[in-house]
Design a protein around this motif. Structure first.
Motif, PDB file in Angstrom:
ATOM      1  N   ALA A  11       0.826  -1.502  -0.118  1.00  0.00           N
ATOM      2  CA  ALA A  11      -0.399  -0.081   0.196  1.00  0.00           C
ATOM      3  C   ALA A  11       1.000   1.514  -0.133  1.00  0.00           C
ATOM      4  N   ASP A  12       1.963   1.588   0.801  1.00  0.00           N
ATOM      5  CA  ASP A  12       3.525   2.155   0.525  1.00  0.00           C
ATOM      6  C   ASP A  12       3.786   2.166  -0.217  1.00  0.00           C
ATOM      7  N   MET A  13       3.355   1.404  -1.496  1.00  0.00           N
ATOM      8  CA  MET A  13       4.513   1.895  -2.884  1.00  0.00           C
ATOM      9  C   MET A  13       3.971   1.643  -3.321  1.00  0.00           C
ATOM     10  N   ASN A  14       1.855   1.432  -3.640  1.00  0.00           N
ATOM     11  CA  ASN A  14       0.875   2.104  -4.115  1.00  0.00           C
ATOM     12  C   ASN A  14       0.988   3.962  -4.249  1.00  0.00           C
ATOM     13  N   ARG A  15       0.762   3.878  -2.866  1.00  0.00           N
ATOM     14  CA  ARG A  15       0.824   5.313  -2.501  1.00  0.00           C
ATOM     15  C   ARG A  15       1.868   6.347  -2.806  1.00  0.00           C
ATOM     16  N   LEU A  16       2.666   6.347  -2.658  1.00  0.00           N
ATOM     17  CA  LEU A  16       3.919   6.559  -3.527  1.00  0.00           C
ATOM     18  C   LEU A  16       4.337   6.474  -4.879  1.00  0.00           C
ATOM     19  N   LEU A  17       3.397   5.718  -5.608  1.00  0.00           N
ATOM     20  CA  LEU A  17       2.864   6.118  -7.631  1.00  0.00           C
ATOM     21  C   LEU A  17       2.529   6.643  -7.369  1.00  0.00           C
ATOM     22  N   ALA A  18       1.464   6.435  -6.877  1.00  0.00           N
ATOM     23  CA  ALA A  18       0.123   7.702  -7.321  1.00  0.00           C
ATOM     24  C   ALA A  18       0.938   8.590  -7.371  1.00  0.00           C
ATOM     25  N   LEU A  19       1.385   9.304  -6.251  1.00  0.00           N
ATOM     26  CA  LEU A  19       2.785  10.859  -5.612  1.00  0.00           C
ATOM     27  C   LEU A  19       2.533  10.576  -7.003  1.00  0.00           C
ATOM     28  N   PHE A  21       3.151  10.266 -10.165  1.00  0.00           N
ATOM     29  CA  PHE A  21       2.085  10.498 -11.199  1.00  0.00           C
ATOM     30  C   PHE A  21       1.132  11.182 -10.995  1.00  0.00           C
ATOM     31  N   HIS A  22       1.002  11.732  -9.627  1.00  0.00           N
ATOM     32  CA  HIS A  22      -0.746  12.846  -9.386  1.00  0.00           C
ATOM     33  C   HIS A  22       0.742  13.849 -10.308  1.00  0.00           C
ATOM     34  N   LEU A  26       6.095  10.554 -13.075  1.00  0.00           N
ATOM     35  CA  LEU A  26       6.422   9.489 -13.405  1.00  0.00           C
ATOM     36  C   LEU A  26       4.713   9.034 -14.753  1.00  0.00           C
ATOM     37  N   ASP A  27       5.396   8.260 -15.498  1.00  0.00           N
ATOM     38  CA  ASP A  27       4.037   7.927 -16.137  1.00  0.00           C
ATOM     39  C   ASP A  27       3.377   6.569 -16.718  1.00  0.00           C
ATOM     40  N   GLU A  28       2.932   6.022 -17.587  1.00  0.00           N
ATOM     41  CA  GLU A  28       2.536   4.878 -17.717  1.00  0.00           C
ATOM     42  C   GLU A  28       3.802   3.665 -18.273  1.00  0.00           C
ATOM     43  N   GLN A  29       4.719   4.550 -18.744  1.00  0.00           N
ATOM     44  CA  GLN A  29       6.081   3.625 -19.433  1.00  0.00           C
ATOM     45  C   GLN A  29       6.477   3.037 -18.587  1.00  0.00           C
ATOM     46  N   LYS A  95       8.532  11.051 -17.213  1.00  0.00           N
ATOM     47  CA  LYS A  95       7.905  12.042 -17.679  1.00  0.00           C
ATOM     48  C   LYS A  95       8.161  13.750 -17.291  1.00  0.00           C
ATOM     49  N   ARG A  96       8.294  13.749 -15.947  1.00  0.00           N
ATOM     50  CA  ARG A  96       8.519  15.485 -16.252  1.00  0.00           C
ATOM     51  C   ARG A  96       9.914  15.106 -16.674  1.00  0.00           C
TER      52      ARG A  96
END
Length: 156
Positions: A11-19, A21-22, A26-29, A95-96
């Motif tokens: 869940a921590d990994m997913n939250r960090l990735l979501a941040l 991406f937001h 990062l992007d879908e690549q 991406k950024r």
């Protein structure tokens, strides 16, 4: 009991990735890169990203050297380094960082040393942010794997 810690870490990994991406970092690549990782290559993503960071640091050093030359004039060489950085950043989903490189290349194409120095500062800042966040992500991932008790086969 081991699974609960692993679930929290996932869940921590997913939250960090979501941040990331937001924020457009990062992007879908990056997700596509993750899909290439499996039991036979459990460190695939971190290995690819570490190669990216190693090569990118060389490019950043070269860009810094070019930008700090007293009689700066080699915009073509700067553009070549930026194109390499754009390509490798895009390939891992940074991406950024890739977008900042595009803006930097535009300043280089206009032969604008002041804009190039400013773009380099922004690029270096963004690079450090990306490196720190992905390092954090991989640390959490490593903790998750350990908490789950997953054992990967030893490569010989």
């Amino acid at each position: 009991m081991l699974g609960l810690g692993a679930d929290r870490l996932r869940a921590d990994m997913n939250r960090l990735l979501a941040l990331l991406f937001h924020q457009g970092v990062l992007d879908e690549q990056f997700l596509q890169l993750q899909q290439l990782q499996d039991e036979t290559s459990p460190n695939f993503v971190s290995d690819v990203v570490n190669i990216y960071f190693h090569e990118s640091e060389k490019l950043l050093r070269n860009l810094r050297g070019l930008a700090q030359e007293r009689e700066f004039s080699d915009y073509k060489k700067m553009g070549i380094h930026l194109n390499q950085l754009i390509g490798s950043s895009s390939s891992i989903g940074a991406k950024r960082l890739a977008n900042i490189c595009v803006a930097f290349r535009a300043a280089s194409d206009q032969n604008n040393p002041t804009a190039c120095l400013r773009a380099l500062e922004i690029l270096e800042h963004e690079y450090c942010y990306l490196k720190n966040k992905l390092h954090e992500f991989f640390q959490i991932e490593q903790q998750r794997v350990m908490a789950a008790g997953v054992r990967y086969p030893i490569q010989s």
